[in-house]
Design an enzyme around this catalytic site. Sequence first.
Site, PDB file in Angstrom:
ATOM      1  CG  PHE A 124      36.160  33.702  44.648  1.00 37.54           C
ATOM      2  CD1 PHE A 124      36.542  33.390  45.947  1.00 37.54           C
ATOM      3  CD2 PHE A 124      37.157  33.864  43.691  1.00 37.54           C
ATOM      4  CE1 PHE A 124      37.876  33.247  46.287  1.00 37.54           C
ATOM      5  CE2 PHE A 124      38.485  33.735  44.023  1.00 37.54           C
ATOM      6  CZ  PHE A 124      38.852  33.422  45.333  1.00 37.54           C
ATOM      7  CE  LYS A 125      40.350  36.072  45.467  1.00 40.30           C
ATOM      8  NZ  LYS A 125      41.495  36.855  45.041  1.00 40.30           N
ATOM      9  CG  ASP A 126      32.475  41.041  44.835  1.00 42.85           C
ATOM     10  OD1 ASP A 126      33.219  41.972  45.197  1.00 42.85           O
ATOM     11  OD2 ASP A 126      32.120  40.892  43.653  1.00 42.85           O
ATOM     12  CG  MET A 129      36.666  42.735  50.066  1.00 43.24           C
ATOM     13  SD  MET A 129      38.141  42.140  50.935  1.00 43.24           S
ATOM     14  CE  MET A 129      38.973  41.266  49.617  1.00 43.24           C
ATOM     15  CB  THR A 157      42.262  40.313  46.351  1.00 39.73           C
ATOM     16  OG1 THR A 157      42.211  38.891  46.430  1.00 39.73           O
ATOM     17  CG2 THR A 157      42.285  40.881  47.757  1.00 39.73           C
TER      18      THR A 157
END
Length: 483
Positions: A124-126, A129, A157
């Site tokens: 989910f960090k994408d 980011m 992350t």
Amino acid sequence: MLYLSTRGHPDRKRFCEILLEGLAPDGGLYMPEHYPQVSDATLARWREVYLQQGYADLAFEILSLYIDDIPADDLRALCRKTYTAEVFGTGEIVPVRHLDDPSARSGLEPVLIEALSNGPTLAFKDMAMQLLGNLFEYELARRGETLNILGATSGDTGSAAEYAMRGKQGVRVFMTSPNGRMSPFQQAQMFSLMDENIHNIAIDGVFDDCQDIVKAVSNDLEFKRQYRIGTVNSINWARLLAQVVYYFAGYIQATQTNSQKVSFAVPSGNFGNVCAGHVARMMGLPIAKLVVATNENDVLDEFFRTGVYRVRGSADTFETSSPSMDISKASNFERFVFDLLGRDAARVADLFGPQLAKAGRFDLSGDAHFADAASRYGFVSGKSTHADRLATIRTTWEQHGMVIDTHTADGLKVALEHREPGVPMIVLETALPIKFAATIEEAIGRQPERPAKFNGIEALPKRVQVMPADVAQVKALIARVCA
């Protein structure tokens, strides 16, 4: 829109200033002076924008309320460049999947999984980011400047940041991670990158040691200015802001009208993901509950149950099968406490400064504001163990034919404890199961599917430097690379 520090620094800054800065000069976290309020008419219009034009245009609508120092056409273009089917594998970007739960017949709404792991690094960090990488490149080019990003990761992350920043003009990444404490897949994703602007640093310690190094460097204002240090951790407001968008997208997919409420269950270690939900709720998104799900490192669950925020030392931080949540100092929690205490910056500065430094804890159980955490802000919590996540993964596979990762399993387990009639429960997916293959195999007796592009990634050559948890040595490395 102007931004202020949770600890009371007098400066007020615009978005592009805090985008490149990270922590405020007093060690606080940046927050907007106010939360823009979303009317029923606006939410109805956003529903049509998302359904007819897509996620990128919804992102523009929300981000433009907080970003007024990037021309609207440029911001829209950045959103459309970021949120594409080519980058995220689906035009829906964050599709919501229903779990066919027999208990729905008893009056409980079914549980839904919001898929946030379709990006380049399968986590989910994408979602934030990828936007951050494009924002950095845009703003640095506009200024004719460079930026050295110093980050800390417990797993996802780091790879999301490195894949978003690799090859970006004007940007270097120095990413710290706890040596040997990430899954083999997570390590391979990061350490196999050979791009000249990517530097991996494995710290002998736990994630909190990495996070402490980042904060210490950020608080050294002279070093920070000399080497143009920025951050991509969720202490950076821009990253948290980008995550607000998928709460609105999930709500729109789960409802037919704005009169309906939903709840969100969020696996949480650093409090960044669920803090974005708090922001969405403060803007007026009809959220009934924000369910905080922790693993054995239950600092946040302990607070929401008791009012006591108690950080653990390295020796007391458990190494678990949901390693991205092996965190005992929740950096973004300060943002929520700032709101909880009526934005009393002096008190927040004392709690997160001298009190934590001296006692390693603070106690709000006797504070009149503590009850507001649940009654006014909608927060409830729960904890999941290794046995719980194995059982949840197994049950979800056997009953629904769906394989979920270990962190999502923590979220689902706690979500089921907080369901209520008439309110859909959306669990935020954390990552694809392949990132935690050993635990998935333990749970269901088979390896999860692996995207073809990652075949053999663990066997690739690796480029990483191992260091002790020493701020001076990390600073020295940055200085050498930048010389």
